[in-house]
Write an enzyme that holds these catalytic residues in place. Structure first.
Site, PDB file in Angstrom:
ATOM      1  N   TYR A  33      -8.563   3.370   4.165  1.00  0.00           N
ATOM      2  CA  TYR A  33      -7.820   3.049   2.956  1.00  0.00           C
ATOM      3  C   TYR A  33      -7.358   4.313   2.261  1.00  0.00           C
ATOM      4  O   TYR A  33      -7.790   5.418   2.594  1.00  0.00           O
ATOM      5  CB  TYR A  33      -8.664   2.191   2.009  1.00  0.00           C
ATOM      6  CG  TYR A  33      -9.774   2.912   1.269  1.00  0.00           C
ATOM      7  CD1 TYR A  33     -10.906   3.360   1.931  1.00  0.00           C
ATOM      8  CD2 TYR A  33      -9.681   3.142  -0.099  1.00  0.00           C
ATOM      9  CE1 TYR A  33     -11.928   4.007   1.250  1.00  0.00           C
ATOM     10  CE2 TYR A  33     -10.703   3.794  -0.795  1.00  0.00           C
ATOM     11  CZ  TYR A  33     -11.820   4.220  -0.113  1.00  0.00           C
ATOM     12  OH  TYR A  33     -12.819   4.874  -0.786  1.00  0.00           O
ATOM     13  N   ARG A  52      -3.309  12.282   4.748  1.00  0.00           N
ATOM     14  CA  ARG A  52      -4.734  11.985   4.920  1.00  0.00           C
ATOM     15  C   ARG A  52      -4.915  10.637   5.617  1.00  0.00           C
ATOM     16  O   ARG A  52      -5.790  10.486   6.474  1.00  0.00           O
ATOM     17  CB  ARG A  52      -5.457  11.979   3.571  1.00  0.00           C
ATOM     18  CG  ARG A  52      -6.951  11.778   3.723  1.00  0.00           C
ATOM     19  CD  ARG A  52      -7.706  11.986   2.427  1.00  0.00           C
ATOM     20  NE  ARG A  52      -7.369  10.970   1.431  1.00  0.00           N
ATOM     21  CZ  ARG A  52      -7.833  10.973   0.169  1.00  0.00           C
ATOM     22  NH1 ARG A  52      -8.641  11.939  -0.239  1.00  0.00           N
ATOM     23  NH2 ARG A  52      -7.493  10.028  -0.670  1.00  0.00           N
ATOM     24  N   ARG A 100     -14.217 -11.680  17.938  1.00  0.00           N
ATOM     25  CA  ARG A 100     -15.239 -10.703  17.576  1.00  0.00           C
ATOM     26  C   ARG A 100     -15.897 -10.076  18.803  1.00  0.00           C
ATOM     27  O   ARG A 100     -16.494 -10.748  19.627  1.00  0.00           O
ATOM     28  CB  ARG A 100     -16.317 -11.352  16.702  1.00  0.00           C
ATOM     29  CG  ARG A 100     -17.264 -10.313  16.102  1.00  0.00           C
ATOM     30  CD  ARG A 100     -18.252 -10.953  15.127  1.00  0.00           C
ATOM     31  NE  ARG A 100     -19.025  -9.919  14.433  1.00  0.00           N
ATOM     32  CZ  ARG A 100     -20.072  -9.296  14.977  1.00  0.00           C
ATOM     33  NH1 ARG A 100     -20.465  -9.616  16.198  1.00  0.00           N
ATOM     34  NH2 ARG A 100     -20.720  -8.368  14.286  1.00  0.00           N
ATOM     35  N   HIS A 102     -17.488  -5.866  19.502  1.00  0.00           N
ATOM     36  CA  HIS A 102     -17.567  -4.551  18.857  1.00  0.00           C
ATOM     37  C   HIS A 102     -16.524  -3.580  19.396  1.00  0.00           C
ATOM     38  O   HIS A 102     -15.946  -2.808  18.644  1.00  0.00           O
ATOM     39  CB  HIS A 102     -18.962  -3.940  19.033  1.00  0.00           C
ATOM     40  CG  HIS A 102     -20.005  -4.590  18.176  1.00  0.00           C
ATOM     41  ND1 HIS A 102     -20.387  -5.902  18.322  1.00  0.00           N
ATOM     42  CD2 HIS A 102     -20.732  -4.106  17.144  1.00  0.00           C
ATOM     43  CE1 HIS A 102     -21.310  -6.193  17.420  1.00  0.00           C
ATOM     44  NE2 HIS A 102     -21.542  -5.122  16.689  1.00  0.00           N
ATOM     45  N   LYS A 149     -11.541   8.475   5.542  1.00  0.00           N
ATOM     46  CA  LYS A 149     -11.563   7.570   4.383  1.00  0.00           C
ATOM     47  C   LYS A 149     -11.682   6.130   4.874  1.00  0.00           C
ATOM     48  O   LYS A 149     -10.734   5.335   4.803  1.00  0.00           O
ATOM     49  CB  LYS A 149     -10.326   7.777   3.494  1.00  0.00           C
ATOM     50  CG  LYS A 149     -10.548   7.288   2.059  1.00  0.00           C
ATOM     51  CD  LYS A 149      -9.502   7.829   1.121  1.00  0.00           C
ATOM     52  CE  LYS A 149      -9.498   7.160  -0.233  1.00  0.00           C
ATOM     53  NZ  LYS A 149     -10.733   7.280  -1.000  1.00  0.00           N
ATOM     54  N   GLU A 182     -21.055  15.002  -2.834  1.00  0.00           N
ATOM     55  CA  GLU A 182     -19.935  14.503  -3.646  1.00  0.00           C
ATOM     56  C   GLU A 182     -20.390  13.248  -4.370  1.00  0.00           C
ATOM     57  O   GLU A 182     -21.527  12.808  -4.216  1.00  0.00           O
ATOM     58  CB  GLU A 182     -18.718  14.204  -2.761  1.00  0.00           C
ATOM     59  CG  GLU A 182     -18.972  13.108  -1.745  1.00  0.00           C
ATOM     60  CD  GLU A 182     -17.764  12.770  -0.877  1.00  0.00           C
ATOM     61  OE1 GLU A 182     -16.618  12.947  -1.319  1.00  0.00           O
ATOM     62  OE2 GLU A 182     -17.998  12.311   0.256  1.00  0.00           O
ATOM     63  N   LEU A 207     -15.473  13.704   1.529  1.00  0.00           N
ATOM     64  CA  LEU A 207     -14.067  13.324   1.669  1.00  0.00           C
ATOM     65  C   LEU A 207     -13.235  14.418   1.004  1.00  0.00           C
ATOM     66  O   LEU A 207     -13.536  14.830  -0.119  1.00  0.00           O
ATOM     67  CB  LEU A 207     -13.780  11.992   0.975  1.00  0.00           C
ATOM     68  CG  LEU A 207     -12.305  11.592   1.114  1.00  0.00           C
ATOM     69  CD1 LEU A 207     -12.019  11.053   2.505  1.00  0.00           C
ATOM     70  CD2 LEU A 207     -11.894  10.601   0.058  1.00  0.00           C
TER      71      LEU A 207
HETATM   72  N1  PDD Z   1     -12.099   7.478  -4.165  1.00  0.00           N
HETATM   73  N2  PDD Z   1     -14.959  11.273  -2.433  1.00  0.00           N
HETATM   74  C1  PDD Z   1     -15.063   9.951  -2.220  1.00  0.00           C
HETATM   75  C2  PDD Z   1     -16.261   9.434  -1.503  1.00  0.00           C
HETATM   76  C3  PDD Z   1     -14.023   9.093  -2.649  1.00  0.00           C
HETATM   77  O1  PDD Z   1     -14.112   7.776  -2.420  1.00  0.00           O
HETATM   78  C4  PDD Z   1     -12.918   9.623  -3.344  1.00  0.00           C
HETATM   79  C5  PDD Z   1     -11.780   8.763  -3.815  1.00  0.00           C
HETATM   80  C6  PDD Z   1     -12.864  11.016  -3.567  1.00  0.00           C
HETATM   81  C7  PDD Z   1     -11.692  11.674  -4.266  1.00  0.00           C
HETATM   82  O2  PDD Z   1     -10.517  11.603  -3.497  1.00  0.00           O
HETATM   83  P1  PDD Z   1      -9.090  11.582  -4.195  1.00  0.00           P
HETATM   84  O3  PDD Z   1      -9.044  12.771  -5.090  1.00  0.00           O
HETATM   85  O4  PDD Z   1      -8.138  11.671  -3.053  1.00  0.00           O
HETATM   86  O5  PDD Z   1      -9.005  10.292  -4.966  1.00  0.00           O
HETATM   87  C8  PDD Z   1     -13.901  11.799  -3.087  1.00  0.00           C
HETATM   88  C9  PDD Z   1     -11.059   6.534  -4.466  1.00  0.00           C
HETATM   89  C10 PDD Z   1     -10.317   6.844  -5.723  1.00  0.00           C
HETATM   90  C11 PDD Z   1     -11.652   5.148  -4.448  1.00  0.00           C
HETATM   91  O6  PDD Z   1     -12.469   4.906  -3.573  1.00  0.00           O
HETATM   92  O7  PDD Z   1     -11.318   4.335  -5.293  1.00  0.00           O
END
Ligand code: PDD
Length: 285
Positions: A33, A52, A100, A102, A149, A182, A207
């Site tokens: 996403y 990304r 389904r 895997h 992501k 993070e 991330l």
């Molecule tokens: N989240 N780290 C994680 C685990 C994240 O899920 C996100 C973003 C970030 C920051 O990434 P960015 O600056 O590109 O938004 C760091 C989004 C906003 C979400 O899950 O809603």
């Protein structure tokens, strides 16, 4: 106003915006996403988000469902249909619908695409930033590729819930060496006693936030010193300032960690200045 979602080629009213029970996102979290900020009806840093997205898809060997330009059109249309001025647009791509199993579905299975958009309360966010937020720390028990992501976010969900239950806004993951990786949905930063702005290097343990990337450029352009390295919870508590970054929160001052104050327990000048200046460095679509 009724909301509209893009689902696999159609713009649908909210109540009809459904996906198949055998969507691999639903069954396996087999998808990725993006969340992109919308400001004044325009996407912020679309190009970087698309890059990304392409990296995340390639890492999971999911084909791009359409060109980045076409995806951009769908995202803009979704923003328009929902009359979003300031908010976010959400894009999700899964490996598609298949019986389904895997292992990957047969070649040619079409990825499933969902796009939604919604408004955010900018003045509410600014008020929050003026007060600062609290974070709690939790062990980082995620898989080894959180640089992708992916929609597999169970540890993040549990971490965020732990934060909520303790009256905090965010949870910071801490690795086995006691270093902050993070947040559950944001990147983590500190400003040291001597004014250096520090965040962890973007390897496979975090991330690589788009907000983070843009902010690194802003920090240097504003004449501040940037340092890319891990920091511990103890160092963050002793730091002059702490803050977090994400597309929906931009730069959000962190004034408490596990109930203890960071610095003077108030939002710091560096975080507030970077919050102010951020959009001068971001790309507006
Ligand atoms: N989240 N780290 C994680 C685990 C994240 O899920 C996100 C973003 C970030 C920051 O990434 P960015 O600056 O590109 O938004 C760091 C989004 C906003 C979400 O899950 O809603």
């Amino acid at each position: 106003m009724s909301r509209i979602a893009y689902v696999n080629g159609r713009y649908r009213p909210w109540r009809d915006a459904t996906v198949h029970v055998e969507d691999r996102g639903y069954q396996f979290s087999d998808g990725v996403y993006e969340v992109c900020e919308v400001r004044g009806g325009r996407m912020v840093d679309e190009r970087r988000h698309m890059a990304r997205l392409e990296r995340s898809l390639a890492a999971l060997r999911i084909p791009m469902p359409m060109s980045p330009a076409a995806l951009g059109v769908v995202m803009r249309e979704t923003i328009r249909h929902n009359r979003v001025g300031d908010g976010i647009v959400y894009l999700q791509i899964t490996r598609g619908v298949a019986r389904r199993d895997h292992a990957f579905p047969p070649p040619g299975t079409a990825p499933a695409v969902v796009v939604t958009a919604r408004s955010l309360d900018l003045s509410g966010n600014d008020a929050l930033a003026a007060r600062g937020v609290g974070v709690v720390t939790v062990p980082d028990n995620r898989w080894g590729r959180v640089d992708i992501k992916s929609i597999a976010l169970l540890p993040n969900v549990l971490a965020k819930q732990a934060a909520r239950e303790q009256g905090a806004r965010e949870a910071w993951f801490v690795d086995r060496d006691g270093m902050v990786t993070e947040g559950s949905s944001s990147n983590a930063w500190i400003v040291t006693e001597d004014g250096r702005v520090v965040t962890r290097a973007a390897d496979t343990a975090i991330l690589r936030g788009i907000t983070r990337d843009v902010l690194i450029g802003a920090i240097s352009a504003e004449g501040l010193t940037f340092e890319e390295r891990p920091f511990s919870v103890a160092e963050a508590l002793a730091a002059r300032e702490a803050f977090l970054t994400s597309a929906s929160q931009i730069v959000m001052p962190v004034v408490q960690i596990d109930g203890k104050p960071v610095g003077r327990g108030r939002p710091g000048p560096v975080a507030l200045a970077l919050r102010q200046t951020f959009h001068r460095y971001a790309e507006r679509g």
